[in-house]
Design a protein around this motif. Sequence first.
Motif, PDB file in Angstrom:
ATOM      1  N   ALA A 150      -6.119   9.284   9.170  1.00 10.26           N
ATOM      2  CA  ALA A 150      -6.138   7.871   9.583  1.00 10.26           C
ATOM      3  C   ALA A 150      -6.688   6.987   8.470  1.00 10.26           C
ATOM      4  CB  ALA A 150      -6.964   7.707  10.856  1.00 10.26           C
ATOM      5  N   ALA A 151      -7.719   7.463   7.782  1.00 13.41           N
ATOM      6  CA  ALA A 151      -8.283   6.699   6.669  1.00 13.41           C
ATOM      7  C   ALA A 151      -7.272   6.573   5.537  1.00 13.41           C
ATOM      8  CB  ALA A 151      -9.554   7.368   6.171  1.00 13.41           C
ATOM      9  N   PHE A 152      -6.492   7.624   5.309  1.00 21.37           N
ATOM     10  CA  PHE A 152      -5.465   7.547   4.273  1.00 21.37           C
ATOM     11  C   PHE A 152      -4.411   6.503   4.620  1.00 21.37           C
ATOM     12  CE2 PHE A 152      -1.162   8.653   3.021  1.00 21.37           C
ATOM     13  CZ  PHE A 152      -1.278   8.602   1.639  1.00 21.37           C
ATOM     14  N   ARG A 153      -3.949   6.496   5.857  1.00 23.22           N
ATOM     15  CA  ARG A 153      -2.912   5.545   6.270  1.00 23.22           C
ATOM     16  C   ARG A 153      -3.412   4.103   6.132  1.00 23.22           C
ATOM     17  NH1 ARG A 153       1.413   7.600   8.920  1.00 23.22           N
ATOM     18  NH2 ARG A 153       1.729   5.678  10.108  1.00 23.22           N
ATOM     19  N   ALA A 154      -4.703   3.897   6.369  1.00 15.12           N
ATOM     20  CA  ALA A 154      -5.262   2.556   6.207  1.00 15.12           C
ATOM     21  C   ALA A 154      -5.365   2.174   4.736  1.00 15.12           C
ATOM     22  CB  ALA A 154      -6.637   2.485   6.867  1.00 15.12           C
ATOM     23  N   ALA A 155      -5.691   3.148   3.887  1.00 17.40           N
ATOM     24  CA  ALA A 155      -5.868   2.865   2.462  1.00 17.40           C
ATOM     25  C   ALA A 155      -4.536   2.762   1.725  1.00 17.40           C
ATOM     26  CB  ALA A 155      -6.726   3.954   1.826  1.00 17.40           C
ATOM     27  N   CYS A 156      -3.529   3.522   2.162  1.00 14.98           N
ATOM     28  CA  CYS A 156      -2.225   3.555   1.491  1.00 14.98           C
ATOM     29  C   CYS A 156      -1.118   3.342   2.524  1.00 14.98           C
ATOM     30  CB  CYS A 156      -2.035   4.879   0.748  1.00 14.98           C
ATOM     31  SG  CYS A 156      -3.338   5.289  -0.429  1.00 14.98           S
ATOM     32  N   PRO A 157      -0.994   2.160   3.092  1.00 16.32           N
ATOM     33  CA  PRO A 157      -0.067   1.956   4.210  1.00 16.32           C
ATOM     34  C   PRO A 157       1.404   2.136   3.840  1.00 16.32           C
ATOM     35  CG  PRO A 157      -0.967  -0.129   3.447  1.00 16.32           C
ATOM     36  CD  PRO A 157      -1.743   0.937   2.752  1.00 16.32           C
ATOM     37  N   GLY A 158       1.772   1.978   2.574  1.00 11.73           N
ATOM     38  CA  GLY A 158       3.174   2.105   2.199  1.00 11.73           C
ATOM     39  C   GLY A 158       3.564   3.477   1.707  1.00 11.73           C
ATOM     40  N   VAL A 180      -3.234   8.124  -4.399  1.00 13.41           N
ATOM     41  CA  VAL A 180      -3.832   9.183  -3.583  1.00 13.41           C
ATOM     42  C   VAL A 180      -5.099   9.716  -4.247  1.00 13.41           C
ATOM     43  CG1 VAL A 180      -3.467  11.463  -2.582  1.00 13.41           C
ATOM     44  CG2 VAL A 180      -1.617   9.790  -2.574  1.00 13.41           C
ATOM     45  N   ARG A 181      -5.064   9.825  -5.575  1.00 10.37           N
ATOM     46  CA  ARG A 181      -6.255  10.298  -6.285  1.00 10.37           C
ATOM     47  C   ARG A 181      -7.427   9.343  -6.077  1.00 10.37           C
ATOM     48  NH1 ARG A 181      -4.460  10.112 -11.307  1.00 10.37           N
ATOM     49  NH2 ARG A 181      -5.654   8.259 -11.868  1.00 10.37           N
ATOM     50  N   ARG A 182      -7.164   8.038  -6.156  1.00  5.69           N
ATOM     51  CA  ARG A 182      -8.237   7.060  -5.926  1.00  5.69           C
ATOM     52  C   ARG A 182      -8.786   7.191  -4.515  1.00  5.69           C
ATOM     53  NH1 ARG A 182      -4.731   3.612  -8.878  1.00  5.69           N
ATOM     54  NH2 ARG A 182      -3.901   2.741  -6.934  1.00  5.69           N
ATOM     55  N   TRP A 183      -7.891   7.388  -3.538  1.00  7.16           N
ATOM     56  CA  TRP A 183      -8.351   7.538  -2.154  1.00  7.16           C
ATOM     57  C   TRP A 183      -9.208   8.791  -1.995  1.00  7.16           C
ATOM     58  CZ3 TRP A 183      -6.630  11.524   1.246  1.00  7.16           C
ATOM     59  CH2 TRP A 183      -7.183  11.437   2.532  1.00  7.16           C
ATOM     60  N   LEU A 184      -8.771   9.916  -2.568  1.00 11.31           N
ATOM     61  CA  LEU A 184      -9.539  11.159  -2.469  1.00 11.31           C
ATOM     62  C   LEU A 184     -10.923  11.009  -3.092  1.00 11.31           C
ATOM     63  CD1 LEU A 184      -6.763  13.752  -3.379  1.00 11.31           C
ATOM     64  CD2 LEU A 184      -7.942  13.595  -1.177  1.00 11.31           C
ATOM     65  N   LEU A 185     -10.989  10.406  -4.277  1.00  7.25           N
ATOM     66  CA  LEU A 185     -12.276  10.252  -4.954  1.00  7.25           C
ATOM     67  C   LEU A 185     -13.195   9.301  -4.191  1.00  7.25           C
ATOM     68  CD1 LEU A 185     -11.005  10.091  -8.653  1.00  7.25           C
ATOM     69  CD2 LEU A 185     -12.171  12.002  -7.515  1.00  7.25           C
ATOM     70  N   ALA A 186     -12.614   8.263  -3.569  1.00  3.99           N
ATOM     71  CA  ALA A 186     -13.428   7.354  -2.763  1.00  3.99           C
ATOM     72  C   ALA A 186     -13.975   8.061  -1.531  1.00  3.99           C
ATOM     73  CB  ALA A 186     -12.604   6.130  -2.352  1.00  3.99           C
ATOM     74  N   GLU A 187     -13.143   8.889  -0.886  1.00  7.10           N
ATOM     75  CA  GLU A 187     -13.606   9.659   0.275  1.00  7.10           C
ATOM     76  C   GLU A 187     -14.718  10.626  -0.134  1.00  7.10           C
ATOM     77  OE1 GLU A 187     -12.788   9.748   3.626  1.00  7.10           O
ATOM     78  OE2 GLU A 187     -11.780   7.835   3.252  1.00  7.10           O
ATOM     79  N   ALA A 188     -14.551  11.274  -1.289  1.00  8.85           N
ATOM     80  CA  ALA A 188     -15.570  12.225  -1.748  1.00  8.85           C
ATOM     81  C   ALA A 188     -16.869  11.513  -2.089  1.00  8.85           C
ATOM     82  CB  ALA A 188     -15.052  12.990  -2.970  1.00  8.85           C
ATOM     83  N   LYS A 189     -16.762  10.295  -2.646  1.00 10.32           N
ATOM     84  CA  LYS A 189     -17.961   9.544  -3.002  1.00 10.32           C
ATOM     85  C   LYS A 189     -18.773   9.179  -1.771  1.00 10.32           C
ATOM     86  CE  LYS A 189     -19.479   5.581  -5.765  1.00 10.32           C
ATOM     87  NZ  LYS A 189     -19.028   4.423  -6.586  1.00 10.32           N
ATOM     88  N   SER A 190     -18.096   8.883  -0.663  1.00  9.41           N
ATOM     89  CA  SER A 190     -18.801   8.525   0.569  1.00  9.41           C
ATOM     90  C   SER A 190     -19.198   9.747   1.385  1.00  9.41           C
ATOM     91  CB  SER A 190     -17.917   7.618   1.436  1.00  9.41           C
ATOM     92  OG  SER A 190     -16.748   8.313   1.849  1.00  9.41           O
ATOM     93  N   PHE A 191     -18.723  10.915   0.945  1.00 11.04           N
ATOM     94  CA  PHE A 191     -19.026  12.156   1.663  1.00 11.04           C
ATOM     95  C   PHE A 191     -20.417  12.632   1.269  1.00 11.04           C
ATOM     96  CE2 PHE A 191     -18.661  16.851   2.127  1.00 11.04           C
ATOM     97  CZ  PHE A 191     -18.261  16.909   3.441  1.00 11.04           C
ATOM     98  N   PRO A 192     -21.258  13.090   2.214  1.00 11.70           N
ATOM     99  CA  PRO A 192     -22.598  13.570   1.846  1.00 11.70           C
ATOM    100  C   PRO A 192     -22.509  14.741   0.895  1.00 11.70           C
ATOM    101  CG  PRO A 192     -22.063  14.199   4.106  1.00 11.70           C
ATOM    102  CD  PRO A 192     -20.990  13.230   3.656  1.00 11.70           C
ATOM    103  N   SER A 193     -23.305  14.689  -0.189  1.00  7.97           N
ATOM    104  CA  SER A 193     -23.240  15.748  -1.187  1.00  7.97           C
ATOM    105  C   SER A 193     -23.718  17.072  -0.636  1.00  7.97           C
ATOM    106  CB  SER A 193     -24.090  15.375  -2.414  1.00  7.97           C
ATOM    107  OG  SER A 193     -25.449  15.177  -2.035  1.00  7.97           O
ATOM    108  N   ARG A 194     -24.545  17.019   0.410  1.00  2.00           N
ATOM    109  CA  ARG A 194     -25.000  18.237   1.067  1.00  2.00           C
ATOM    110  C   ARG A 194     -25.454  17.878   2.475  1.00  2.00           C
ATOM    111  NH1 ARG A 194     -29.576  20.602  -2.437  1.00  2.00           N
ATOM    112  NH2 ARG A 194     -30.039  21.808  -0.589  1.00  2.00           N
TER     113      ARG A 194
END
Length: 310
Positions: A113-121, A283-297
């Motif tokens: 769902a987050a991907f569809r919002a970030a990359c709607p096209g 897609v790479r930008r979206w993945l890296l943004a998701e990882a940045k907001s993901f708790p490191s541990r």
Amino acid sequence: MRDLPPLSSLRAFEAAARHLSFKRAADELAVTPTAVSHQIRQLEDWLDTLLFERRVRRVVLTPAGQSLYPALREGFDALLRGVDALRKPPERAALTLSATVAFTSKWLVPRVAAFRAACPGLDLSLHASDDPMDLRAGGVDLAIRYGRGVYPGLHSELLLQDRFAPVCSPRLGVRAPADLGKHPLLRFEWRRVEDDTPTWPRWFAAAGRPYKTSGGELVFSDESHSIQAAIAGHGVALASLVLVAEELASGALVQPFGPELDGFAYHVVHLESARNAERIAAVRRWLLAEAKSFPSRASPPPSRKRPGTS
């Protein structure tokens, strides 16, 4: 007229050289291994030189084959780009992302769902496989590889660093390492076990305790199945903290103590001269943004319950 050997023999050689296997080349070209062997023999006769050394159960490129392969690979890549440029573009842009089965189910699918919002096209196709896909073969545009981060010929960016620790359902009442003997140890079968692979014997050694399985073991072929077994209360799993982060946050699982073991790392990889470069970048930008907001541990449990944690 260019004096060239038959295109079919060049295609057979390029595929066999890329896979270093007549069988895999035959699978890709939808022919038999015998047909591939015949085409390569035809090319060797045309060139009057051997391109492969036929060994028991494998083939190896000769110096002549090593010299020919890069030129053919680049030539076929250029042909593909030229043909793609003339094809009618699809109504919607699409991209295929490959990752391991466990990472796809536990990390990517919850973020659709987050991907569809970030990359709607852009339409995203998820390809789940524990076998690394050959990005040159086509069909996959972008991949998430789990390992040491050395991927020759591919552009690679660190996505997430993994760590492993014991996790279990809070219903089990596990409070200290001594409680491990009361419950089955859950584990999955690594495709390759090395000295630094996070396993139960390594965890017991890091915890300064003898490796015991007095509660028995449950072994799974798939990592996500061992996580589901832990959620169901069937035992204690030595699990990836990346893959169980949502369950730890919701309370479906707890990490009662340490130590934590270093795992491997997730990297986003693609060809240096990849097709669909704009889609891949999105897609790479979206993945890296998701990882940045993901708790490191995962949030650590109380220190008094975590002897030996660094």
